[in-house]
Write a protein that holds these residues in place. Structure first.
Motif, PDB file in Angstrom:
ATOM      1  N   UNK A  62       0.837  -1.201   0.000  1.00  0.00           N
ATOM      2  CA  UNK A  62       0.000   0.000   0.000  1.00  0.00           C
ATOM      3  C   UNK A  62       0.874   1.254   0.000  1.00  0.00           C
ATOM      4  N   UNK A  63       0.406   2.318  -0.617  1.00  0.00           N
ATOM      5  CA  UNK A  63       1.221   3.524  -0.721  1.00  0.00           C
ATOM      6  C   UNK A  63       1.481   4.168   0.634  1.00  0.00           C
ATOM      7  N   UNK A  64       0.614   3.920   1.631  1.00  0.00           N
ATOM      8  CA  UNK A  64       0.866   4.517   2.944  1.00  0.00           C
ATOM      9  C   UNK A  64       1.961   3.796   3.706  1.00  0.00           C
ATOM     10  N   UNK A  65       2.524   2.742   3.106  1.00  0.00           N
ATOM     11  CA  UNK A  65       3.667   2.042   3.686  1.00  0.00           C
ATOM     12  C   UNK A  65       4.974   2.471   3.042  1.00  0.00           C
ATOM     13  N   UNK A  66       4.948   3.474   2.142  1.00  0.00           N
ATOM     14  CA  UNK A  66       6.130   3.901   1.391  1.00  0.00           C
ATOM     15  C   UNK A  66       6.594   5.265   1.878  1.00  0.00           C
ATOM     16  N   UNK A  67       7.872   5.362   2.193  1.00  0.00           N
ATOM     17  CA  UNK A  67       8.512   6.639   2.513  1.00  0.00           C
ATOM     18  C   UNK A  67       9.438   7.025   1.371  1.00  0.00           C
ATOM     19  N   UNK A  68       9.642   8.313   1.181  1.00  0.00           N
ATOM     20  CA  UNK A  68      10.485   8.790   0.088  1.00  0.00           C
ATOM     21  C   UNK A  68      11.738   9.448   0.646  1.00  0.00           C
ATOM     22  N   UNK A  69      12.810   9.345  -0.136  1.00  0.00           N
ATOM     23  CA  UNK A  69      14.076   9.944   0.268  1.00  0.00           C
ATOM     24  C   UNK A  69      14.970  10.120  -0.932  1.00  0.00           C
ATOM     25  N   UNK A  70      16.267  10.178  -0.685  1.00  0.00           N
ATOM     26  CA  UNK A  70      17.209  10.402  -1.785  1.00  0.00           C
ATOM     27  C   UNK A  70      18.381   9.439  -1.768  1.00  0.00           C
ATOM     28  N   UNK A  71      18.588   8.706  -0.670  1.00  0.00           N
ATOM     29  CA  UNK A  71      19.723   7.783  -0.570  1.00  0.00           C
ATOM     30  C   UNK A  71      19.338   6.576   0.284  1.00  0.00           C
ATOM     31  N   UNK A  72      19.779   5.406  -0.129  1.00  0.00           N
ATOM     32  CA  UNK A  72      19.471   4.216   0.666  1.00  0.00           C
ATOM     33  C   UNK A  72      20.263   4.189   1.972  1.00  0.00           C
ATOM     34  N   UNK A  73      21.479   4.706   1.968  1.00  0.00           N
ATOM     35  CA  UNK A  73      22.277   4.675   3.196  1.00  0.00           C
ATOM     36  C   UNK A  73      21.616   5.512   4.293  1.00  0.00           C
ATOM     37  N   UNK A  74      21.033   6.646   3.914  1.00  0.00           N
ATOM     38  CA  UNK A  74      20.364   7.489   4.909  1.00  0.00           C
ATOM     39  C   UNK A  74      19.131   6.790   5.470  1.00  0.00           C
ATOM     40  N   UNK A  75      18.421   6.060   4.625  1.00  0.00           N
ATOM     41  CA  UNK A  75      17.259   5.317   5.101  1.00  0.00           C
ATOM     42  C   UNK A  75      17.684   4.161   6.006  1.00  0.00           C
ATOM     43  N   UNK A  76      18.768   3.478   5.624  1.00  0.00           N
ATOM     44  CA  UNK A  76      19.288   2.403   6.457  1.00  0.00           C
ATOM     45  C   UNK A  76      19.741   2.941   7.805  1.00  0.00           C
ATOM     46  N   UNK A 222       8.919  17.843   5.801  1.00  0.00           N
ATOM     47  CA  UNK A 222       8.233  16.969   4.863  1.00  0.00           C
ATOM     48  C   UNK A 222       7.668  15.714   5.527  1.00  0.00           C
ATOM     49  N   UNK A 223       8.045  15.488   6.775  1.00  0.00           N
ATOM     50  CA  UNK A 223       7.515  14.348   7.517  1.00  0.00           C
ATOM     51  C   UNK A 223       6.250  14.708   8.281  1.00  0.00           C
ATOM     52  N   UNK A 224       5.827  15.956   8.193  1.00  0.00           N
ATOM     53  CA  UNK A 224       4.673  16.413   8.946  1.00  0.00           C
ATOM     54  C   UNK A 224       3.366  15.834   8.447  1.00  0.00           C
ATOM     55  N   UNK A 241       1.581   7.597   9.162  1.00  0.00           N
ATOM     56  CA  UNK A 241       1.929   6.423   8.357  1.00  0.00           C
ATOM     57  C   UNK A 241       3.403   6.523   7.972  1.00  0.00           C
ATOM     58  N   UNK A 242       3.822   5.821   6.933  1.00  0.00           N
ATOM     59  CA  UNK A 242       5.244   5.797   6.574  1.00  0.00           C
ATOM     60  C   UNK A 242       5.773   7.155   6.139  1.00  0.00           C
ATOM     61  N   UNK A 243       4.897   8.107   5.843  1.00  0.00           N
ATOM     62  CA  UNK A 243       5.376   9.442   5.458  1.00  0.00           C
ATOM     63  C   UNK A 243       6.163  10.126   6.573  1.00  0.00           C
ATOM     64  N   UNK A 244       6.031   9.671   7.785  1.00  0.00           N
ATOM     65  CA  UNK A 244       6.797  10.285   8.876  1.00  0.00           C
ATOM     66  C   UNK A 244       8.306  10.065   8.695  1.00  0.00           C
ATOM     67  N   UNK A 245       8.661   9.162   7.777  1.00  0.00           N
ATOM     68  CA  UNK A 245      10.073   8.912   7.494  1.00  0.00           C
ATOM     69  C   UNK A 245      10.522   9.583   6.184  1.00  0.00           C
TER      70      UNK A 245
END
Length: 346
Positions: A62-76, A222-224, A241-245
């Motif tokens: 589901x799209x509410x389980x997806x967070x957006x960013x710019x780098x995988x290392x930062x997400x990790x 953007x996490x608001x 939801x996942x947008x908090x990330x």
């Protein structure tokens, strides 16, 4: 193939994908709009939401389980920061550093990283393991991991899971790896390889359970819950939801990324996998080597001479860990197999 720029001789999707004509048109239009002082943050925000939904559809969450960013290392790093002091993390030998280094950087609080042979990853997970992190497709070799076995072993002992899909999303039907993205606690994906987006757009999937133990340590406006009401402190109300990330998007990358994701979403990934692995196996037959049935096929090249020969012949490939990497994607055909076989057959 006609949707992409001419990719004959380009065998490096595992390094960076090629753009479609639609991707280039979207990016050029955006630059022209910027040049006319017409850029609009709200419009970029709409693109981010469309990209989120497209990626969710591609990986099956589901799209509410997806967070957006710019780098995988930062997400990790968000995952690494959420582990308790003294946690044990199991990784595969030689896996990509973006899902290894963030955990090594937590050594100051006792987080331990145990690196094991790839073929022993699942059976190396023990009751002492807090998290296992791996790439569904290995960057250096193109090996497709039995991710289903890893997930099952982690669940059996209550360990958390982090899977990097950067070398898988857009080319590998996840059923081939024996799992679904919804099966893992967190996945991370940079979209500039097999998804053929501009660099600077990445995604994470976060399960409902993982959302409870992750901490949004990168939280910004953007996490608001309401992005445009979250520009100033000190009050903070994050998305539920996942947008908090989410992190603030690199705006200029998103028009091209959405065009690329629209194209990928219109394709059949099983057909793409059959096309890529079929070409790779055809090359193995031409060279008299064992079939690997992978989109990325590799050959020993400790001195780099094979890569140098291909480069001199105008063929773009890559080298990693003493091996030549050849990646086959949508724009490649049998003429690429013939060209590589001719050079390497010398």
């Amino acid at each position: 193939m006609d949707s992409f720029v001419d990719g004959h001789g380009y065998l490096a999707a595992c390094t960076a994908g090629l753009p479609t004509h639609g991707t280039l048109a979207a990016m050029r239009a955006d630059l022209d709009e910027w040049g006319r002082a017409g850029s609009c943050p709200v419009r970029y925000g709409d693109l981010v939401e469309e990209g989120r939904a497209l990626f969710a559809g591609i990986v099956g969450v589901p799209s509410d389980r997806v967070a957006t960013g710019s780098q995988t290392s930062a997400m990790t790093a968000v995952v690494a920061a959420a582990l308790p002091d003294g946690a044990e993390v199991v990784v595969a030998d030689g896996d990509f550093s973006s899902i290894v280094f963030p955990f090594l950087a937590q050594a100051h609080r006792g987080v331990r990283v145990r690196s094991v042979p790839l073929d022993a990853l699942a059976r190396s997970i023990t009751p002492d393991t807090d998290l296992v992190a791996w790439s569904a497709v290995q960057s250096a070799t193109g090996t497709v991991v039995d991710s289903g076995a890893v997930v099952a072993a982690a669940r059996a002992v209550g360990a958390r899971t982090l899977c990097d899909l950067t070398q898988a999303a857009g080319i590998l039907p996840l059923s081939v790896a024996g799992f679904a993205v919804a099966d893992v606690d967190v996945s991370v994906t940079h979209a500039y390889k097999w998804l053929c987006a501009p660099r600077g757009v990445a995604f994470a999937t976060v399960s409902e359970a993982a959302q409870d133990w992750l901490r949004p340590v990168q939280a910004g406006w953007y996490a608001g819950a309401d992005v445009w009401s979250s520009c100033y402190g000190p009050e903070m109300r994050l998305a539920d939801d996942a947008r908090r990330f989410d992190v603030s998007p690199a705006w200029q990358a998103w028009p091209g990324a959405v065009a690329a994701l629209r194209h990928v979403a219109s394709l059949n990934v099983r057909s793409a996998w059959r096309h890529a692995t079929g070409l790779a196996d055809r090359l193995a037959d031409r060279l008299g080597t064992a079939r690997q049935t992978q989109a990325v096929t590799t050959l020993p090249d400790p001195t780099g001479s094979r890569l140098a020969a291909l480069t001199a012949a105008g063929i773009t490939a890559s080298g990693r860990a003493g091996r030549l990497r050849l990646a086959f994607h949508h724009w490649n055909d049998e003429s690429d197999v013939d060209a590589v076989a001719e050079v390497l057959g010398r």
